[in-house]
Enzyme design. Structure first.
Site, PDB file in Angstrom:
ATOM      1  N   PRO A  30       0.826  -1.210   0.000  1.00  0.00           N
ATOM      2  CA  PRO A  30       0.000   0.000   0.000  1.00  0.00           C
ATOM      3  C   PRO A  30       0.862   1.263   0.000  1.00  0.00           C
ATOM      4  O   PRO A  30       1.841   1.357   0.733  1.00  0.00           O
ATOM      5  CB  PRO A  30      -0.805  -0.132   1.300  1.00  0.00           C
ATOM      6  N   GLU A  31       0.470   2.213  -0.849  1.00  0.00           N
ATOM      7  CA  GLU A  31       1.217   3.461  -0.984  1.00  0.00           C
ATOM      8  C   GLU A  31       0.413   4.604  -0.363  1.00  0.00           C
ATOM      9  O   GLU A  31      -0.586   4.362   0.326  1.00  0.00           O
ATOM     10  CB  GLU A  31       1.537   3.699  -2.459  1.00  0.00           C
TER      11      GLU A  31
END
Length: 304
Positions: A30-31
């Site tokens: 996840p960014e």
């Protein structure tokens, strides 16, 4: 003092299919848009609440610290804010301490019915209103780190750069991080000290918007290039947040819902499909060990 020896894990690359797309993706972490979407959903459930009971069942989550010790320290803390810095979710307490949560590849923070027990639930926090917040992690790479007030800013500042969506962030800030760097611009963007929160997905999306080949040396970019990249980064991240992140495999919002950014990708994971700008088939290469998608016509490689 808590946990300044946080381990850095080497994540094996795996192949997986996106939801209903038939596309193949590598390991997904996840960014910024995914973590920000979690934060926006989680804040109303946590802020102002006191942690009545904390159960941590996976010793890997807090190691090298004992999970029971960390759980006891967390019990009784009152949440004053749920923040984010880069890919870190930051739960700030009235005591001044903070819990840093890094989701890594498969971590999720879940509330309500989505927090129900299953084999991959690694921790449960019971709040003073009787509700539960659960941490679920299939591959167990995620980390919880409890920091004392004097440690929080020092720890984070050493690991991540400026927030790319902050009002004070300007193209000159990005230029300062890229100048004199011989590394490909894609590799430079993946360095969290260059742009906080940008990973493989949003680096590819930003470079497409900026019409920059991912192998272009960072130092070869002129001012116009940097300005285009600055705009591309911010546009890609803002769209990701608006779509509540990319669900390609494990990422979920706290209520268990999926994000929708995977339906908006311009190049990421779209090898062989036509570029929506020029119609040229999207190509895939490797940059800094990561699968990288780009348009060969829109994003021409230039010499150093």
């Amino acid at each position: 003092m808590w946990g300044l020896g946080l381990a850095v894990w080497t994540l094996p690359v795996q192949r997986s299919f996106g939801h209903g797309t038939g596309r193949r993706y590598g390991a997904i972490v996840p960014e910024l848009p995914e973590v920000e979407s979690v934060r926006l959903s989680l804040a109303p459930a946590l802020e102002g609440r006191r942690l009545v009971r904390v159960r941590i069942t996976d010793p890997r989550l807090t190691r090298p610290l004992d999970p029971d010790d960390v759980a006891r320290e967390l019990e009784g803390e009152r949440v004053v804010a749920v923040d984010r810095r880069g890919k870190y979710l930051i739960v700030r307490f009235a005591s001044g301490r903070a819990l840093l949560i890094h989701l890594r590849m498969t971590g999720s923070v879940l509330t309500g019915a989505a927090a129900a027990n299953d084999a991959h639930r690694r921790a449960v926090v019971t709040l003073d209103d009787g509700s539960d917040v659960a941490y679920r992690d299939v591959r167990r790479f995620g980390t919880w780190l409890l920091l004392e007030p004097s440690e929080v800013d020092t720890y984070i500042d050493a690991r991540v750069g400026k927030e790319p969506l902050a009002e004070a962030y300007r193209a000159r800030d990005l230029a300062a991080k890229l100048q004199n760097r011989r590394a490909p611009v894609k590799a430079a963007l993946l360095d969290q000290r260059t742009v906080a929160g940008v990973g493989n997905i949003y680096a590819d999306e930003a470079l497409w918007r900026a019409r920059l080949h991912p192998l272009t040396p960072a130092a070869a970019l002129d001012l116009d290039d940097v300005r285009a990249l600055y705009r591309g980064v911010r546009q890609a991240l803002r769209l990701g947040i608006a779509r509540q992140g990319s669900t390609l495999r494990d990422y979920r919002l706290p209520n268990g819902a999926s994000g929708g950014m995977q339906d908006e990708f311009k190049v990421y994971g779209r090898g062989g499909e036509p570029c929506e700008r020029c119609g040229t088939p999207i190509d895939k290469i490797r940059v800094a060990g990561r699968g990288t998608w780009y348009c060969p016509r829109c994003q021409v490689l230039r010499a150093a």
